[in-house]
Design a protein around this motif. Sequence first.
Motif, PDB file in Angstrom:
ATOM      1  N   PRO A 136     -13.528   4.491  -6.492  1.00  0.00           N
ATOM      2  CA  PRO A 136     -13.275   5.157  -5.215  1.00  0.00           C
ATOM      3  C   PRO A 136     -13.224   6.671  -5.365  1.00  0.00           C
ATOM      4  O   PRO A 136     -12.718   7.193  -6.349  1.00  0.00           O
ATOM      5  N   ARG A 137     -13.753   7.360  -4.374  1.00  0.00           N
ATOM      6  CA  ARG A 137     -13.683   8.810  -4.298  1.00  0.00           C
ATOM      7  C   ARG A 137     -12.720   9.151  -3.170  1.00  0.00           C
ATOM      8  O   ARG A 137     -12.646   8.456  -2.171  1.00  0.00           O
ATOM      9  N   GLY A 138     -11.982  10.202  -3.345  1.00  0.00           N
ATOM     10  CA  GLY A 138     -11.022  10.585  -2.324  1.00  0.00           C
ATOM     11  C   GLY A 138      -9.756   9.744  -2.412  1.00  0.00           C
ATOM     12  O   GLY A 138      -9.600   8.917  -3.305  1.00  0.00           O
ATOM     13  N   SER A 139      -8.875   9.975  -1.467  1.00  0.00           N
ATOM     14  CA  SER A 139      -7.613   9.240  -1.480  1.00  0.00           C
ATOM     15  C   SER A 139      -7.853   7.799  -1.034  1.00  0.00           C
ATOM     16  O   SER A 139      -8.794   7.511  -0.307  1.00  0.00           O
ATOM     17  N   ILE A 140      -6.996   6.926  -1.510  1.00  0.00           N
ATOM     18  CA  ILE A 140      -7.096   5.496  -1.197  1.00  0.00           C
ATOM     19  C   ILE A 140      -5.981   5.148  -0.228  1.00  0.00           C
ATOM     20  O   ILE A 140      -4.853   5.600  -0.381  1.00  0.00           O
ATOM     21  N   ARG A 141      -6.302   4.326   0.776  1.00  0.00           N
ATOM     22  CA  ARG A 141      -5.263   3.860   1.692  1.00  0.00           C
ATOM     23  C   ARG A 141      -5.399   2.356   1.852  1.00  0.00           C
ATOM     24  O   ARG A 141      -6.493   1.794   1.760  1.00  0.00           O
ATOM     25  N   GLN A 142      -4.267   1.712   2.041  1.00  0.00           N
ATOM     26  CA  GLN A 142      -4.224   0.284   2.335  1.00  0.00           C
ATOM     27  C   GLN A 142      -2.867  -0.018   2.943  1.00  0.00           C
ATOM     28  O   GLN A 142      -1.910   0.720   2.720  1.00  0.00           O
ATOM     29  N   PRO A 143      -2.772  -1.112   3.697  1.00  0.00           N
ATOM     30  CA  PRO A 143      -1.471  -1.491   4.239  1.00  0.00           C
ATOM     31  C   PRO A 143      -0.548  -1.982   3.120  1.00  0.00           C
ATOM     32  O   PRO A 143      -0.987  -2.187   1.984  1.00  0.00           O
ATOM     33  N   ALA A 144       0.708  -2.209   3.440  1.00  0.00           N
ATOM     34  CA  ALA A 144       1.701  -2.620   2.442  1.00  0.00           C
ATOM     35  C   ALA A 144       1.513  -4.055   1.965  1.00  0.00           C
ATOM     36  O   ALA A 144       1.827  -4.376   0.814  1.00  0.00           O
ATOM     37  N   TRP A 145       0.990  -4.947   2.817  1.00  0.00           N
ATOM     38  CA  TRP A 145       0.964  -6.370   2.454  1.00  0.00           C
ATOM     39  C   TRP A 145       0.151  -6.686   1.207  1.00  0.00           C
ATOM     40  O   TRP A 145       0.572  -7.559   0.436  1.00  0.00           O
ATOM     41  N   PRO A 146      -0.994  -6.033   0.903  1.00  0.00           N
ATOM     42  CA  PRO A 146      -1.686  -6.385  -0.342  1.00  0.00           C
ATOM     43  C   PRO A 146      -0.840  -6.092  -1.584  1.00  0.00           C
ATOM     44  O   PRO A 146      -0.851  -6.865  -2.548  1.00  0.00           O
ATOM     45  N   THR A 147      -0.106  -4.989  -1.568  1.00  0.00           N
ATOM     46  CA  THR A 147       0.746  -4.656  -2.707  1.00  0.00           C
ATOM     47  C   THR A 147       1.823  -5.719  -2.882  1.00  0.00           C
ATOM     48  O   THR A 147       2.099  -6.169  -4.006  1.00  0.00           O
ATOM     49  N   GLU A 148       2.421  -6.147  -1.786  1.00  0.00           N
ATOM     50  CA  GLU A 148       3.435  -7.213  -1.841  1.00  0.00           C
ATOM     51  C   GLU A 148       2.814  -8.526  -2.315  1.00  0.00           C
ATOM     52  O   GLU A 148       3.350  -9.204  -3.191  1.00  0.00           O
ATOM     53  N   MET A 149       1.678  -8.883  -1.745  1.00  0.00           N
ATOM     54  CA  MET A 149       1.034 -10.158  -2.058  1.00  0.00           C
ATOM     55  C   MET A 149       0.583 -10.227  -3.516  1.00  0.00           C
ATOM     56  O   MET A 149       0.675 -11.264  -4.161  1.00  0.00           O
ATOM     57  N   LEU A 150       0.107  -9.112  -4.057  1.00  0.00           N
ATOM     58  CA  LEU A 150      -0.487  -9.116  -5.385  1.00  0.00           C
ATOM     59  C   LEU A 150       0.460  -8.640  -6.488  1.00  0.00           C
ATOM     60  O   LEU A 150       0.014  -8.387  -7.608  1.00  0.00           O
ATOM     61  N   ALA A 151       1.729  -8.575  -6.195  1.00  0.00           N
ATOM     62  CA  ALA A 151       2.706  -8.095  -7.181  1.00  0.00           C
ATOM     63  C   ALA A 151       2.638  -8.875  -8.492  1.00  0.00           C
ATOM     64  O   ALA A 151       2.819  -8.313  -9.570  1.00  0.00           O
TER      65      ALA A 151
END
Length: 159
Positions: A136-151
Amino acid sequence: MAEEFTVVPVAHVVGGRAEPTDDYWGGTRSIVRITPDFPTDSTERLAEFSHLEIVFRFHLTDPTDLHPGARRPRDTPAWPPVGIFGRRNMRRQNWLGVSRCRLIKVDGLDLHVEDLDAVDGTPVLDIKPWFAEMGPRGSIRQPAWPTEMLADYYAPSKD
């Protein structure tokens, strides 16, 4: 207009997990065994790379279990309904998966890998070295649920 084409596996996953699971893929070792149709020099200098991207087919998915519309990831009520193109699960139109894994060693046409989230027998459709410049180039954004789901997704196996 729908376009169809045939894709032939270039390799198969050998070893590792027998069944797909939602989590604990960390430390899973397997071999991506390239078909003998390829010459041994098809892996020339591949060992210089630390990671590979593997394109594969979710061959164990029930074709009637397709969910193209919005649904809650892992059926978790706390997470919002997400459409098929906002998820990475196996219930997809063409049953394709993409995984980035660590390349441990190259032994002829056997690629020893770690953290590949594909199971024993999985057809591999393509193998690509990971180039940092393709990330990825530039800043990355995503909602909170993937981080929670993939912990625990790449946490060490509980076995």
